[in-house]
Design a protein around this motif. Sequence first.
Motif, mmCIF file in Angstrom:
data_model
loop_
_atom_site.group_PDB
_atom_site.id
_atom_site.type_symbol
_atom_site.label_atom_id
_atom_site.label_comp_id
_atom_site.label_asym_id
_atom_site.label_seq_id
_atom_site.Cartn_x
_atom_site.Cartn_y
_atom_site.Cartn_z
ATOM 1 N N ASP A 117 0.862 -1.180 0.000
ATOM 2 C CA ASP A 117 0.000 0.000 0.000
ATOM 3 C C ASP A 117 0.901 1.234 0.000
ATOM 4 O O ASP A 117 1.240 1.765 1.048
ATOM 5 N N VAL A 118 1.317 1.650 -1.190
ATOM 6 C CA VAL A 118 2.212 2.792 -1.325
ATOM 7 C C VAL A 118 1.351 4.050 -1.354
ATOM 8 O O VAL A 118 0.490 4.202 -2.213
ATOM 9 N N ARG A 119 1.592 4.921 -0.390
ATOM 10 C CA ARG A 119 0.772 6.123 -0.255
ATOM 11 C C ARG A 119 1.541 7.385 -0.626
ATOM 12 O O ARG A 119 2.758 7.423 -0.532
ATOM 13 N N GLU A 120 0.804 8.389 -0.964
ATOM 14 C CA GLU A 120 1.383 9.688 -1.294
ATOM 15 C C GLU A 120 2.009 10.299 -0.042
ATOM 16 O O GLU A 120 1.530 10.097 1.071
#
Length: 96
Positions: free
Chosen positions: A43-46
Amino acid sequence: AVAALLKPPTLQHPLYNVASEQLFAPIEIAQVIQSHMPHIELDVREGSDPHTPPLTRRGYLTNKRLQDETGFHGWTPFAEGIRQSIDAQRNEVISS
């Protein structure tokens, strides 16, 4: 590395880094873990760049003292260490 530090009767420094100095970006670490746990989704988030090269962050501790004083070079590759850790945890869950 710890065993190598325990062998000499004296050491020259009060502090030694026992890490291997293998450097990975956060996304690379996550991908290694995911390779052993394929059901995990990344879950790569900003807000932070998971591709940030390791050396552009805060730097790293060197293990040169350890190598120079003890001759130790038997590091476990990161991916193998993660595999062993995950396997150990799985075995712990199974046996309890």
